[in-house]
Design a protein around this motif. Structure first.
Motif, PDB file in Angstrom:
ATOM      1  N   LEU A  64       1.033  -1.006  -0.144  1.00  0.00           N
ATOM      2  CA  LEU A  64       0.014  -0.089  -0.042  1.00  0.00           C
ATOM      3  C   LEU A  64       1.072   1.164   0.006  1.00  0.00           C
ATOM      4  O   LEU A  64       1.760   1.374   0.790  1.00  0.00           O
ATOM      5  N   ASN A  65       0.721   2.039  -0.795  1.00  0.00           N
ATOM      6  CA  ASN A  65       1.371   3.138  -1.414  1.00  0.00           C
ATOM      7  C   ASN A  65       1.118   4.373  -0.520  1.00  0.00           C
ATOM      8  O   ASN A  65       1.644   5.195   0.019  1.00  0.00           O
ATOM      9  N   ASP A  66      -0.394   4.770  -0.519  1.00  0.00           N
ATOM     10  CA  ASP A  66      -0.970   5.820  -0.161  1.00  0.00           C
ATOM     11  C   ASP A  66      -2.213   5.395   0.818  1.00  0.00           C
ATOM     12  O   ASP A  66      -3.011   4.965   0.386  1.00  0.00           O
ATOM     13  N   VAL A  67      -1.996   5.667   2.242  1.00  0.00           N
ATOM     14  CA  VAL A  67      -2.855   5.298   3.145  1.00  0.00           C
ATOM     15  C   VAL A  67      -4.231   5.860   3.008  1.00  0.00           C
ATOM     16  O   VAL A  67      -5.335   5.451   3.346  1.00  0.00           O
ATOM     17  N   GLU A  68      -4.314   7.318   2.268  1.00  0.00           N
ATOM     18  CA  GLU A  68      -5.703   7.856   1.973  1.00  0.00           C
ATOM     19  C   GLU A  68      -6.526   7.208   1.294  1.00  0.00           C
ATOM     20  O   GLU A  68      -7.424   7.406   1.012  1.00  0.00           O
ATOM     21  N   LYS A  69      -5.668   6.379   0.338  1.00  0.00           N
ATOM     22  CA  LYS A  69      -6.615   5.595  -0.676  1.00  0.00           C
ATOM     23  C   LYS A  69      -6.754   4.080  -0.418  1.00  0.00           C
ATOM     24  O   LYS A  69      -7.104   3.301  -1.043  1.00  0.00           O
ATOM     25  N   ILE A  70      -6.623   3.816   1.092  1.00  0.00           N
ATOM     26  CA  ILE A  70      -6.718   2.391   1.424  1.00  0.00           C
ATOM     27  C   ILE A  70      -7.995   1.967   1.053  1.00  0.00           C
ATOM     28  O   ILE A  70      -8.215   0.794   0.939  1.00  0.00           O
ATOM     29  N   GLU A  71      -9.256   2.637   1.335  1.00  0.00           N
ATOM     30  CA  GLU A  71     -10.349   2.232   1.073  1.00  0.00           C
ATOM     31  C   GLU A  71     -10.939   1.666  -0.561  1.00  0.00           C
ATOM     32  O   GLU A  71     -11.182   0.807  -0.665  1.00  0.00           O
ATOM     33  N   TRP A  72     -10.238   2.548  -1.321  1.00  0.00           N
ATOM     34  CA  TRP A  72     -10.383   1.967  -2.621  1.00  0.00           C
ATOM     35  C   TRP A  72      -9.516   1.058  -2.946  1.00  0.00           C
ATOM     36  O   TRP A  72      -9.774  -0.062  -3.750  1.00  0.00           O
ATOM     37  N   TRP A  73      -8.287   0.575  -2.491  1.00  0.00           N
ATOM     38  CA  TRP A  73      -7.282  -0.361  -2.625  1.00  0.00           C
ATOM     39  C   TRP A  73      -7.960  -1.694  -1.914  1.00  0.00           C
ATOM     40  O   TRP A  73      -7.687  -2.597  -2.774  1.00  0.00           O
ATOM     41  N   ILE A  74      -8.386  -1.428  -1.006  1.00  0.00           N
ATOM     42  CA  ILE A  74      -9.232  -2.735  -0.223  1.00  0.00           C
ATOM     43  C   ILE A  74     -10.475  -3.136  -1.413  1.00  0.00           C
ATOM     44  O   ILE A  74     -10.487  -4.363  -1.715  1.00  0.00           O
ATOM     45  N   LYS A  75     -11.227  -2.142  -1.839  1.00  0.00           N
ATOM     46  CA  LYS A  75     -12.133  -2.309  -2.753  1.00  0.00           C
ATOM     47  C   LYS A  75     -11.676  -3.091  -3.869  1.00  0.00           C
ATOM     48  O   LYS A  75     -12.392  -4.036  -4.307  1.00  0.00           O
ATOM     49  N   ARG A  76     -10.768  -2.520  -4.415  1.00  0.00           N
ATOM     50  CA  ARG A  76     -10.407  -3.016  -5.577  1.00  0.00           C
ATOM     51  C   ARG A  76      -9.576  -4.615  -5.545  1.00  0.00           C
ATOM     52  O   ARG A  76      -9.897  -5.571  -6.381  1.00  0.00           O
ATOM     53  N   ILE A  77      -8.989  -5.070  -4.136  1.00  0.00           N
ATOM     54  CA  ILE A  77      -8.766  -6.420  -3.814  1.00  0.00           C
ATOM     55  C   ILE A  77      -9.933  -7.218  -3.888  1.00  0.00           C
ATOM     56  O   ILE A  77     -10.008  -8.316  -4.353  1.00  0.00           O
ATOM     57  N   VAL A  78     -11.193  -6.798  -3.205  1.00  0.00           N
ATOM     58  CA  VAL A  78     -12.339  -7.682  -3.141  1.00  0.00           C
ATOM     59  C   VAL A  78     -12.851  -7.843  -4.626  1.00  0.00           C
ATOM     60  O   VAL A  78     -13.234  -8.862  -4.666  1.00  0.00           O
ATOM     61  N   ILE A  79     -12.920  -6.607  -5.392  1.00  0.00           N
ATOM     62  CA  ILE A  79     -13.489  -6.926  -6.710  1.00  0.00           C
ATOM     63  C   ILE A  79     -12.717  -7.996  -7.415  1.00  0.00           C
ATOM     64  O   ILE A  79     -13.242  -8.746  -8.026  1.00  0.00           O
ATOM     65  N   ASN A  80     -11.192  -7.725  -7.484  1.00  0.00           N
ATOM     66  CA  ASN A  80     -10.506  -8.589  -8.205  1.00  0.00           C
ATOM     67  C   ASN A  80     -10.668 -10.149  -7.756  1.00  0.00           C
ATOM     68  O   ASN A  80     -10.626 -11.216  -8.278  1.00  0.00           O
ATOM     69  N   GLU A  81     -10.742 -10.008  -6.344  1.00  0.00           N
ATOM     70  CA  GLU A  81     -11.080 -11.625  -6.110  1.00  0.00           C
ATOM     71  C   GLU A  81     -12.391 -12.362  -6.188  1.00  0.00           C
ATOM     72  O   GLU A  81     -12.523 -13.743  -6.560  1.00  0.00           O
ATOM     73  N   ALA A  82     -13.331 -11.257  -6.422  1.00  0.00           N
ATOM     74  CA  ALA A  82     -14.842 -11.689  -6.875  1.00  0.00           C
ATOM     75  C   ALA A  82     -14.532 -12.423  -8.454  1.00  0.00           C
ATOM     76  O   ALA A  82     -15.074 -13.524  -8.815  1.00  0.00           O
ATOM     77  N   ILE A  83     -13.770 -11.453  -9.132  1.00  0.00           N
ATOM     78  CA  ILE A  83     -13.680 -11.794 -10.515  1.00  0.00           C
ATOM     79  C   ILE A  83     -12.942 -13.187 -10.571  1.00  0.00           C
ATOM     80  O   ILE A  83     -13.398 -14.211 -11.418  1.00  0.00           O
ATOM     81  N   ARG A  84     -11.862 -13.344  -9.719  1.00  0.00           N
ATOM     82  CA  ARG A  84     -11.010 -14.631  -9.753  1.00  0.00           C
ATOM     83  C   ARG A  84     -11.911 -15.666  -9.466  1.00  0.00           C
ATOM     84  O   ARG A  84     -11.797 -16.876  -9.982  1.00  0.00           O
TER      85      ARG A  84
END
Length: 182
Positions: A64-84
């Protein structure tokens, strides 16, 4: 969310501190589970997607590079996991023909105003996997058809076609539910 507290919690997680991991989980698990439910066809799939996502978040937290973007970063992981998850299940078949979808076909309908969010979520969960993924990615997450095509390994036209089909199916399903209510 207080950035200082979040920095402390993340730092503790990176050091392997279980108290900080529990605090982090408490902060973000509701959002992660909510996103998982949106992409899943049922509770069991949502829980599987959620659990795998939690493991990935903790595994990749050091990236994680930018703590202020953590919610989007986490959401993107969940989305990618759903696709996978759905690609792995091999039940994901995309329709290749493209029909021009006009957003005005969905606008102006009073059906949506008569239903609560939970009912709309149930309708979305009834969609075939391919339609549910595309409508979530496009309408809720705000990805472009080009981005969706790249994520799912499909053409832009296929993404548009699946969105059109999903909207049409949602409209039919919601009309049926409203008729039962009335």
């Amino acid at each position: 969310m207080d950035k200082t507290v979040l920095d402390i919690v993340i730092s503790g997680c990176l050091q392997g501190d279980s108290k900080h991991k529990k605090a982090f989980y408490g902060m973000f698990s509701p959002q992660m589970l909510s996103v998982s439910h949106r992409y899943a066809r049922n509770r069991t799939d949502a829980e599987d997607i959620f659990q795998e996502s939690v493991l990935k978040v903790f595994s990749y937290l050091h990236q994680l590079n930018d703590v202020e973007k953590i919610e989007w970063w986490i959401k993107r992981i969940v989305i990618n996991e759903a696709i996978r998850f759905y690609k792995k299940s091999k039940s994901l078949v995309f329709v290749e023909d493209y029909q021009t979808a006009k957003s005005s076909e969905m606008e102006g309908d009073d059906i949506y105003k008569k239903m609560e969010a939970a009912e709309v979520l149930k309708v979305i969960q009834e969609l075939p996997d391919r339609m549910r993924l595309v409508i979530n990615l496009f309408s809720i997450e705000g990805f472009s058809h080009e981005e969706i095509a790249e994520m799912l390994g499909i053409s832009v036209g296929t993404s548009k076609s699946n969105l059109f089909d999903a909207r049409k199916k949602i409209k039919i399903l919601m009309q049926e539910k409203v008729r039962r209510i009335i």
